[in-house]
Design an enzyme around this catalytic site. Structure first.
Site, mmCIF file in Angstrom:
data_model
loop_
_atom_site.group_PDB
_atom_site.id
_atom_site.type_symbol
_atom_site.label_atom_id
_atom_site.label_comp_id
_atom_site.label_asym_id
_atom_site.label_seq_id
_atom_site.Cartn_x
_atom_site.Cartn_y
_atom_site.Cartn_z
ATOM 1 N N SER A 109 0.834 -1.197 0.000
ATOM 2 C CA SER A 109 0.000 0.000 0.000
ATOM 3 C C SER A 109 0.879 1.262 0.000
ATOM 4 O O SER A 109 1.703 1.447 -0.892
ATOM 5 C CB SER A 109 -0.951 -0.048 1.202
ATOM 6 O OG SER A 109 -1.931 0.955 1.144
ATOM 7 N N HIS A 159 -2.306 -1.202 -4.492
ATOM 8 C CA HIS A 159 -3.757 -1.232 -4.677
ATOM 9 C C HIS A 159 -4.294 0.196 -4.624
ATOM 10 O O HIS A 159 -3.561 1.142 -4.345
ATOM 11 C CB HIS A 159 -4.448 -2.122 -3.642
ATOM 12 C CG HIS A 159 -4.302 -1.660 -2.221
ATOM 13 N ND1 HIS A 159 -4.778 -2.371 -1.143
ATOM 14 C CD2 HIS A 159 -3.709 -0.558 -1.666
ATOM 15 C CE1 HIS A 159 -4.514 -1.739 -0.016
ATOM 16 N NE2 HIS A 159 -3.870 -0.633 -0.312
#
Length: 221
Positions: free
Chosen positions: A120, A145
């Site tokens: 992330s 993501h």
């Protein structure tokens, strides 16, 4: 002024270290200097060698401590590289962007290393390092993501929150495009769902520039 600010921030960092020491046992080292011996917690000792560590989820507290360290090292030298080691599952987008902006703002080149995982926001900070100075260890994992979040309240409030998440998604995509060389469409498609990568896949994707090899033998990926 800056030194006092950093001292206060590092004191806060030490307080944080004390709170987790009972769980992880943060080691102390003795440094033999010309004027005698000095005892440091390991992170303060590494800071002297221009090494900073992001080994936790990204939140405002961690961002404040890390930013203070980066600014301190910039004040010491704007030319010598800073080495950032990352093992983080990610976390707050705004806290991560604060660290990102600091890395981009200072003139000292920042080399980034992933050990364990950079997921992330951790992956965004990994690729934000100086071009040619972004490294992955062989067994590290990288995950990218799109941002996620929730909202509650009136319909209007929920719409406002959704629009803000959409803006953040677009901005994060643009940052990945800038640092990886991939097209916007490729980034948007890849980040639509959790995408886990090996060190070699991250190298091919443009998140890192090299994979550090082990000194001993190891199985191939």
């Amino acid at each position: 002024m800056l030194r006092r600010l950093v001292t206060s921030s590092l004191s806060a960092s030490r307080s944080m270290s004390a709170s987790v020491q009972s769980r992880v046992g943060i080691p102390f080292v003795i440094d033999n200097e010309g004027k005698g011996e000095r005892t440091y917690d390991i992170y303060s000792r590494l800071l002297r060698d221009r090494i900073v560590c992001l080994m936790t989820p990204v939140d405002d507290f961690i961002a404040s401590a890390l930013i203070a360290q980066l600014l301190f090292l910039q004040s010491e030298s704007g030319k010598k590289p800073i080495h950032m080691y990352i093992n983080s599952p990610g976390g707050s987008v705004t806290a991560g962007l604060a660290i990102y902006d600091t890395i981009q703002m200072i003139s000292a080149p920042v080399s980034t290393w992933v050990i364990g995982q950079a997921s992330s926001m951790g992956s965004l900070l990994l690729c934000a390092g100086e071009k040619g100075m972004r490294s992955a260890l062989p067994n590290s994992r990288i995950m990218v993501h799109q941002p996620s979040g929730g909202a509650q309240g009136t319909c209007s409030d929920i719409v406002i929150r959704a629009e803000e998440i959409t803006r953040l998604k677009r901005r994060l995509n643009e940052i990945y495009v800038h640092h990886t060389g991939m097209s916007y469409d490729e980034i948007e498609k890849t980040l639509d769902r959790d995408r886990f990568m090996s060190a070699h896949e991250a190298l091919k994707f443009g998140l890192v520039d090299q994979i550090e090899t082990h000194n001993g033998s190891m199985p191939s990926d």
